[in-house]
Scaffold this motif. Structure first.
Motif, short mmCIF file in Angstrom:
data_model
loop_
_atom_site.label_atom_id
_atom_site.label_comp_id
_atom_site.label_asym_id
_atom_site.label_seq_id
_atom_site.Cartn_x
_atom_site.Cartn_y
_atom_site.Cartn_z
N THR A 1 0.80 -1.18 0.12
CA THR A 1 -0.15 0.17 -0.11
C THR A 1 0.97 1.36 0.00
OG1 THR A 1 0.01 0.16 2.52
CG2 THR A 1 -1.86 -1.18 1.17
N PHE A 2 0.18 2.38 -0.45
CA PHE A 2 0.78 3.67 -0.07
C PHE A 2 -0.30 4.71 -0.10
CE2 PHE A 2 0.63 3.22 -4.75
CZ PHE A 2 -0.30 4.24 -5.32
N GLU A 3 0.02 5.95 0.60
CA GLU A 3 -0.97 6.81 1.03
C GLU A 3 -0.58 8.26 0.60
OE1 GLU A 3 -0.37 8.92 4.03
OE2 GLU A 3 1.44 7.60 3.80
N THR A 4 -1.63 9.17 0.66
CA THR A 4 -1.00 10.55 -0.05
C THR A 4 -2.18 11.54 0.42
OG1 THR A 4 -0.26 12.00 -1.76
CG2 THR A 4 -2.03 10.13 -2.14
N ALA A 5 -1.99 12.52 0.28
CA ALA A 5 -2.98 13.64 0.52
C ALA A 5 -2.94 14.73 -0.99
CB ALA A 5 -2.91 14.25 1.55
N CYS A 6 -4.17 15.34 -1.33
CA CYS A 6 -4.04 16.25 -2.33
C CYS A 6 -5.31 17.35 -2.22
CB CYS A 6 -4.00 15.56 -3.77
SG CYS A 6 -5.68 14.58 -4.20
N THR A 7 -5.57 18.07 -3.04
CA THR A 7 -6.70 19.14 -2.83
C THR A 7 -8.01 18.52 -3.60
OG1 THR A 7 -6.13 20.28 -5.00
CG2 THR A 7 -5.34 20.97 -2.78
N TRP A 8 -9.22 18.82 -3.56
CA TRP A 8 -10.18 18.34 -4.21
C TRP A 8 -10.04 18.79 -5.87
CZ3 TRP A 8 -12.79 14.63 -2.13
CH2 TRP A 8 -13.07 14.70 -0.87
N ALA A 9 -9.67 19.69 -5.89
CA ALA A 9 -9.46 20.40 -7.34
C ALA A 9 -8.51 19.46 -8.00
CB ALA A 9 -9.29 21.79 -7.35
N ALA A 10 -7.50 18.94 -7.44
CA ALA A 10 -6.68 18.04 -8.06
C ALA A 10 -6.97 16.76 -8.23
CB ALA A 10 -5.33 18.30 -7.43
N PHE A 11 -7.59 16.17 -7.38
CA PHE A 11 -7.79 14.90 -7.22
C PHE A 11 -8.42 14.18 -8.43
CE2 PHE A 11 -10.62 11.14 -6.45
CZ PHE A 11 -9.65 10.26 -5.81
N PRO A 12 -9.00 14.51 -9.41
CA PRO A 12 -9.41 13.71 -10.73
C PRO A 12 -8.53 13.31 -11.46
CG PRO A 12 -11.15 15.45 -10.19
CD PRO A 12 -10.05 15.80 -9.25
N THR A 13 -7.62 14.47 -11.70
CA THR A 13 -6.32 13.97 -12.53
C THR A 13 -5.31 13.63 -11.87
OG1 THR A 13 -6.95 16.27 -13.90
CG2 THR A 13 -4.61 15.48 -13.97
N PHE A 14 -5.39 13.86 -10.47
CA PHE A 14 -4.10 13.37 -9.79
C PHE A 14 -4.33 11.64 -9.73
CE2 PHE A 14 -3.38 11.59 -5.42
CZ PHE A 14 -2.09 12.02 -5.27
N HIS A 15 -5.65 11.67 -9.37
CA HIS A 15 -5.97 10.00 -9.31
C HIS A 15 -5.70 9.16 -10.45
CE1 HIS A 15 -8.12 6.63 -7.77
NE2 HIS A 15 -9.14 6.60 -8.78
N ALA A 16 -6.16 9.78 -11.71
CA ALA A 16 -6.04 8.93 -12.87
C ALA A 16 -4.41 8.82 -13.34
CB ALA A 16 -6.55 9.77 -13.85
N ALA A 17 -3.50 9.80 -12.98
CA ALA A 17 -2.24 9.71 -13.20
C ALA A 17 -1.57 8.57 -12.15
CB ALA A 17 -1.62 11.16 -12.95
N VAL A 18 -1.97 8.61 -10.89
CA VAL A 18 -1.47 7.77 -9.91
C VAL A 18 -1.85 6.12 -10.39
CG1 VAL A 18 -1.56 7.00 -7.58
CG2 VAL A 18 -1.30 9.36 -8.06
N TYR B 1 -11.00 16.30 4.49
CA TYR B 1 -10.89 17.82 4.80
C TYR B 1 -11.67 18.52 4.00
CZ TYR B 1 -7.10 15.25 7.16
OH TYR B 1 -6.31 14.30 8.15
N PRO B 2 -11.82 19.70 4.34
CA PRO B 2 -12.60 20.70 3.39
C PRO B 2 -11.88 21.22 2.47
CG PRO B 2 -12.68 21.38 5.88
CD PRO B 2 -11.89 20.22 6.00
N ASP B 3 -10.65 21.00 2.23
CA ASP B 3 -9.75 21.40 1.03
C ASP B 3 -9.22 20.09 0.43
OD1 ASP B 3 -7.95 20.52 3.23
OD2 ASP B 3 -6.56 21.93 2.83
#
Length: 228
Positions: free
Chosen positions: A75-92, A120-122
């Protein structure tokens, strides 16, 4: 405070299930709380209960996989903003799957899943689980630092983790959310924190830990010269 939180949750559930959203409440406990109903079964039923049972079995699956040379689980874990998540998730996902296919052999089948451990809110804290079946005995592209006596899956996993972390850092995520910074995270932690903060941290450590005996080589990679 709890009553206020329940009231907010009821509003959110009403918004989620109303037209045009047409959301589905899959947690009986959550639905019961919002409607004032009572239940003593908690999250042991329905979709939430099914997920919970599978999650609890995950630790055993991970441990058992160590005894199966053709299987790799980590496993691995991380954190990002809501705005970044869609592109971020696909790339990961893409980076992890491509790395698994490259290093585990052409016959290997990799599954990469994601859940949120914290929200979180952000932004969320995505937690990724990698399960590879049919691992080959030879890695096509292992990580530097492994040797012939080690389980070849170590090099395979390090290569997959490096690819995933490269994507995470490139798309604005953090190298770790709650697993903390250790030697395995350090290369991407350095890329995340930046040179200026690294130098400032090294200077502070030189004052408070001149011999470099506290957590050596982790937060500050370079050994400090002893002045005792």
């Amino acid at each position: 405070a709890e009553a206020a939180l329940d009231a907010q949750l009821a509003v959110l559930l009403e918004l989620a299930t109303s037209t045009p959203h047409s959301g589905l409440v899959v947690s009986k406990k959550t639905a019961a709380s919002a409607t004032g109903a009572t239940s003593n079964k908690g999250e042991r039923e329905g979709l939430a209960g099914s997920w919970g049972q599978g999650f609890m079995k995950g630790g055993y699956t991970s441990s058992a996989s160590c005894l199966l040379p053709s299987m790799l689980v980590n496993t691995f874990e991380t954190a990002c903003t809501w705005a970044a998540f869609p592109t971020f998730h696909a790339a990961v996902l893409n980076a992890t799957r491509e790395a698994a296919a490259r290093v585990c052999g052409s016959s290997a089948a990799a599954t990469v899943t994601c859940r949120f451990t914290h929200v979180y809110p952000d932004g969320p804290a995505p937690y990724y689980t990698v399960v590879v079946r049919g691992v080959g005995t030879q890695a096509a592209d292992t990580a530097v630092g492994t040797n012939e006596e080690e389980d070849p899956r170590i090099g395979m996993w390090l290569a997959m983790k490096r690819a995933a972390m490269d994507a995470i850092i490139a798309h604005g995520g953090t190298c770790t959310h709650h697993h903390a910074v250790g030697r395995l995270h350090h290369p991407h932690y350095e890329a995340e924190r930046g040179a200026l903060f690294g130098e400032a941290l090294a200077a502070a450590k030189a004052v408070y830990d001149p011999a470099g005996i506290m957590n050596p080589g982790v937060i500050v990679a370079r050994p400090l010269a002893a002045r005792l």
